[in-house]
Motif scaffolding. Sequence first.
Motif, PDB file in Angstrom:
ATOM      1  N   MET A 109      72.427   9.096  43.151  1.00 34.36           N
ATOM      2  CA  MET A 109      72.119   7.958  43.977  1.00 34.36           C
ATOM      3  C   MET A 109      73.354   7.708  45.087  1.00 34.36           C
ATOM      4  O   MET A 109      74.691   8.665  44.517  1.00 34.36           O
ATOM      5  N   VAL A 110      73.377   7.309  46.455  1.00 35.35           N
ATOM      6  CA  VAL A 110      74.066   7.293  47.067  1.00 35.35           C
ATOM      7  C   VAL A 110      74.451   5.638  47.776  1.00 35.35           C
ATOM      8  O   VAL A 110      72.912   4.620  48.247  1.00 35.35           O
ATOM      9  N   ILE A 111      74.897   4.277  47.494  1.00 37.66           N
ATOM     10  CA  ILE A 111      75.198   3.670  48.040  1.00 37.66           C
ATOM     11  C   ILE A 111      75.806   3.892  49.628  1.00 37.66           C
ATOM     12  O   ILE A 111      76.629   4.394  49.640  1.00 37.66           O
ATOM     13  N   GLY A 112      75.281   2.935  50.401  1.00 38.99           N
ATOM     14  CA  GLY A 112      75.625   2.811  52.229  1.00 38.99           C
ATOM     15  C   GLY A 112      76.716   1.502  51.766  1.00 38.99           C
ATOM     16  O   GLY A 112      76.048   0.515  51.654  1.00 38.99           O
ATOM     17  N   SER A 113      78.081   1.618  51.983  1.00 36.38           N
ATOM     18  CA  SER A 113      78.900   0.688  51.612  1.00 36.38           C
ATOM     19  C   SER A 113      79.526   0.313  52.142  1.00 36.38           C
ATOM     20  O   SER A 113      79.724   0.664  53.745  1.00 36.38           O
ATOM     21  N   ARG A 114      78.994  -0.919  52.937  1.00 39.45           N
ATOM     22  CA  ARG A 114      79.409  -1.882  54.406  1.00 39.45           C
ATOM     23  C   ARG A 114      80.929  -2.128  54.290  1.00 39.45           C
ATOM     24  O   ARG A 114      81.369  -2.049  55.144  1.00 39.45           O
ATOM     25  N   ALA A 115      81.943  -1.742  52.754  1.00 42.22           N
ATOM     26  CA  ALA A 115      83.013  -1.788  52.920  1.00 42.22           C
ATOM     27  C   ALA A 115      83.655  -0.896  53.606  1.00 42.22           C
ATOM     28  O   ALA A 115      84.911  -1.088  54.016  1.00 42.22           O
ATOM     29  N   LEU A 116      83.095  -0.140  53.266  1.00 40.48           N
ATOM     30  CA  LEU A 116      83.801   1.181  54.114  1.00 40.48           C
ATOM     31  C   LEU A 116      83.701   1.511  55.837  1.00 40.48           C
ATOM     32  O   LEU A 116      84.088   2.847  56.112  1.00 40.48           O
ATOM     33  N   GLY A 122      80.931 -11.422  61.847  1.00 39.33           N
ATOM     34  CA  GLY A 122      80.260 -12.614  61.534  1.00 39.33           C
ATOM     35  C   GLY A 122      78.585 -11.757  60.931  1.00 39.33           C
ATOM     36  O   GLY A 122      78.006 -12.625  60.650  1.00 39.33           O
ATOM     37  N   SER A 123      79.170 -10.904  60.853  1.00 41.86           N
ATOM     38  CA  SER A 123      78.063 -10.387  60.310  1.00 41.86           C
ATOM     39  C   SER A 123      77.908 -10.187  58.468  1.00 41.86           C
ATOM     40  O   SER A 123      76.549 -10.476  57.832  1.00 41.86           O
ATOM     41  N   MET A 124      79.042 -10.612  57.706  1.00 42.23           N
ATOM     42  CA  MET A 124      79.014 -11.205  56.104  1.00 42.23           C
ATOM     43  C   MET A 124      79.784 -12.112  56.179  1.00 42.23           C
ATOM     44  O   MET A 124      80.669 -12.509  56.320  1.00 42.23           O
ATOM     45  N   THR A 125      79.051 -13.295  55.112  1.00 43.23           N
ATOM     46  CA  THR A 125      79.706 -14.443  55.428  1.00 43.23           C
ATOM     47  C   THR A 125      80.985 -13.994  54.104  1.00 43.23           C
ATOM     48  O   THR A 125      80.474 -13.235  53.368  1.00 43.23           O
ATOM     49  N   ILE A 126      82.199 -14.940  53.758  1.00 40.50           N
ATOM     50  CA  ILE A 126      82.679 -15.223  52.987  1.00 40.50           C
ATOM     51  C   ILE A 126      82.514 -15.312  52.094  1.00 40.50           C
ATOM     52  O   ILE A 126      83.256 -14.229  51.021  1.00 40.50           O
ATOM     53  N   PRO A 127      81.016 -16.047  51.179  1.00 41.40           N
ATOM     54  CA  PRO A 127      80.948 -15.846  50.115  1.00 41.40           C
ATOM     55  C   PRO A 127      80.481 -14.115  49.657  1.00 41.40           C
ATOM     56  O   PRO A 127      80.491 -13.565  48.505  1.00 41.40           O
ATOM     57  N   GLN A 128      79.598 -13.662  50.884  1.00 40.04           N
ATOM     58  CA  GLN A 128      78.822 -12.214  50.149  1.00 40.04           C
ATOM     59  C   GLN A 128      80.166 -11.293  50.500  1.00 40.04           C
ATOM     60  O   GLN A 128      80.515 -10.598  48.936  1.00 40.04           O
ATOM     61  N   VAL A 129      81.092 -11.487  51.284  1.00 45.18           N
ATOM     62  CA  VAL A 129      82.641 -10.477  50.817  1.00 45.18           C
ATOM     63  C   VAL A 129      83.318 -10.845  49.408  1.00 45.18           C
ATOM     64  O   VAL A 129      83.508  -9.648  48.890  1.00 45.18           O
ATOM     65  N   LEU A 150      77.691  -4.150  46.937  1.00 44.91           N
ATOM     66  CA  LEU A 150      76.266  -3.708  46.577  1.00 44.91           C
ATOM     67  C   LEU A 150      75.545  -3.729  47.734  1.00 44.91           C
ATOM     68  O   LEU A 150      74.796  -3.988  47.648  1.00 44.91           O
ATOM     69  N   GLY A 151      75.923  -2.702  48.179  1.00 51.39           N
ATOM     70  CA  GLY A 151      75.064  -2.772  49.521  1.00 51.39           C
ATOM     71  C   GLY A 151      73.227  -2.260  49.559  1.00 51.39           C
ATOM     72  O   GLY A 151      72.891  -1.271  48.933  1.00 51.39           O
ATOM     73  N   PRO A 152      72.370  -3.278  49.960  1.00 52.80           N
ATOM     74  CA  PRO A 152      70.954  -2.485  49.610  1.00 52.80           C
ATOM     75  C   PRO A 152      70.580  -1.530  50.609  1.00 52.80           C
ATOM     76  O   PRO A 152      69.762  -1.165  49.911  1.00 52.80           O
ATOM     77  N   PHE A 153      71.034  -1.327  51.129  1.00 54.97           N
ATOM     78  CA  PHE A 153      70.725   0.395  51.511  1.00 54.97           C
ATOM     79  C   PHE A 153      70.954   1.610  50.835  1.00 54.97           C
ATOM     80  O   PHE A 153      72.455   2.228  50.694  1.00 54.97           O
ATOM     81  N   ARG A 154      70.159   1.937  50.164  1.00 57.77           N
ATOM     82  CA  ARG A 154      71.004   3.199  49.189  1.00 57.77           C
ATOM     83  C   ARG A 154      70.153   4.740  49.029  1.00 57.77           C
ATOM     84  O   ARG A 154      68.151   4.067  49.445  1.00 57.77           O
ATOM     85  N   ALA A 155      70.548   5.371  48.575  1.00 55.06           N
ATOM     86  CA  ALA A 155      69.255   6.618  48.096  1.00 55.06           C
ATOM     87  C   ALA A 155      69.182   6.970  47.422  1.00 55.06           C
ATOM     88  O   ALA A 155      70.292   6.679  46.508  1.00 55.06           O
ATOM     89  N   ILE A 156      68.605   7.357  45.936  1.00 57.05           N
ATOM     90  CA  ILE A 156      68.325   8.123  44.953  1.00 57.05           C
ATOM     91  C   ILE A 156      66.841   8.286  44.753  1.00 57.05           C
ATOM     92  O   ILE A 156      65.849   8.152  45.044  1.00 57.05           O
ATOM     93  N   LYS A 157      67.781   9.289  43.591  1.00 59.62           N
ATOM     94  CA  LYS A 157      66.611  10.391  43.229  1.00 59.62           C
ATOM     95  C   LYS A 157      65.510   9.505  42.653  1.00 59.62           C
ATOM     96  O   LYS A 157      65.583   9.249  41.737  1.00 59.62           O
ATOM     97  N   ILE A 201      67.353 -16.000  60.092  1.00 61.65           N
ATOM     98  CA  ILE A 201      68.488 -16.377  58.470  1.00 61.65           C
ATOM     99  C   ILE A 201      68.490 -15.682  57.388  1.00 61.65           C
ATOM    100  O   ILE A 201      67.048 -15.975  56.664  1.00 61.65           O
ATOM    101  N   SER A 202      69.069 -15.053  57.264  1.00 64.26           N
ATOM    102  CA  SER A 202      69.778 -15.487  55.975  1.00 64.26           C
ATOM    103  C   SER A 202      69.226 -16.120  54.404  1.00 64.26           C
ATOM    104  O   SER A 202      69.330 -16.773  54.084  1.00 64.26           O
ATOM    105  N   LYS A 203      67.791 -15.330  53.506  1.00 65.35           N
ATOM    106  CA  LYS A 203      67.500 -15.842  52.380  1.00 65.35           C
ATOM    107  C   LYS A 203      68.569 -16.095  50.996  1.00 65.35           C
ATOM    108  O   LYS A 203      68.255 -16.929  50.213  1.00 65.35           O
ATOM    109  N   VAL A 204      70.051 -15.660  51.530  1.00 65.65           N
ATOM    110  CA  VAL A 204      70.481 -15.496  50.450  1.00 65.65           C
ATOM    111  C   VAL A 204      71.704 -16.075  50.613  1.00 65.65           C
ATOM    112  O   VAL A 204      71.965 -17.586  50.570  1.00 65.65           O
ATOM    113  N   SER A 205      72.095 -15.624  51.182  1.00 61.77           N
ATOM    114  CA  SER A 205      73.734 -16.269  52.020  1.00 61.77           C
ATOM    115  C   SER A 205      73.817 -17.452  52.905  1.00 61.77           C
ATOM    116  O   SER A 205      73.799 -18.093  53.393  1.00 61.77           O
ATOM    117  N   GLY A 206      72.411 -17.367  53.718  1.00 64.16           N
ATOM    118  CA  GLY A 206      71.738 -18.666  54.593  1.00 64.16           C
ATOM    119  C   GLY A 206      71.903 -20.128  53.511  1.00 64.16           C
ATOM    120  O   GLY A 206      71.734 -20.666  54.650  1.00 64.16           O
TER     121      GLY A 206
END
Length: 226
Positions: A109-116, A122-129, A150-157, A201-206
């Motif tokens: 499994m590979v997680i796409g990390s926005r933190a890296l 402004g792409s991520m809100t303070i609550p998201q970060v 916890l990035g949603p962009f991910r790949a897994i076997k 508008i984000s359905k979660v962070s928005g």
Amino acid sequence: MKIDVIIPAFNEENSIGKVINDIPELVRNVVVVNNRSTDQTREIAQNAGAIVLDEPQMGYGKACLTGMDFISKQEELPDILVFLDGDYSDYPEQLLDLIKPIMEGNYDMVIGSRALGNRESGSMTIPQVFGNWLATSLMRLIYKTSYTDLGPFRAIKWDKLTALGMVDQNYGWTIEMQIKAAKSGYKTTEVPVDYKKRIGISKVSGTVKGVFGAGYKILWTIYKYW
């Protein structure tokens, strides 16, 4: 390798076509799960060449499960499944970076990390970060993981994903996968992915409800599998 993509989508008419068009051509099937959209998401996704499924029950995890159920019934199963959001905040072409460790390093499994990666201001809100930091810190403490996002962009076997027995139907989907992968001893890694302001508008962070709902579910999921 056969690679399929699942995109949960709710009212993404302004972005879904862009997302599909930017997905690399080596992908076999792009499955868009239309999660009760009231706009033209379905039509635009279909016109862009995606397989479109309708899931009337709201929930990110529910949409992902519906996509997985459809794929599981195909004559030829995929080797790798990629999850990608439909709001065009990710860069679909970076899918190639996500699958590389699986194809060349035999990762599960590979997680796409926005933190890296590089995040547009402004792409991520303070609550998201903060939420990502808190969740990954707790997982590091409890499950001895090294996730940074916890990035949603991910790949897994595909076979590894189905073995996890995913059940969450909303906000806990991503962290459930990461916790179960860690507990199962999967070989996982992260790759940097870039992130830009989403279209719409984000359905979660928005929304306040989305922020608190997601935060509660993430913390509950960490505790649940402890």
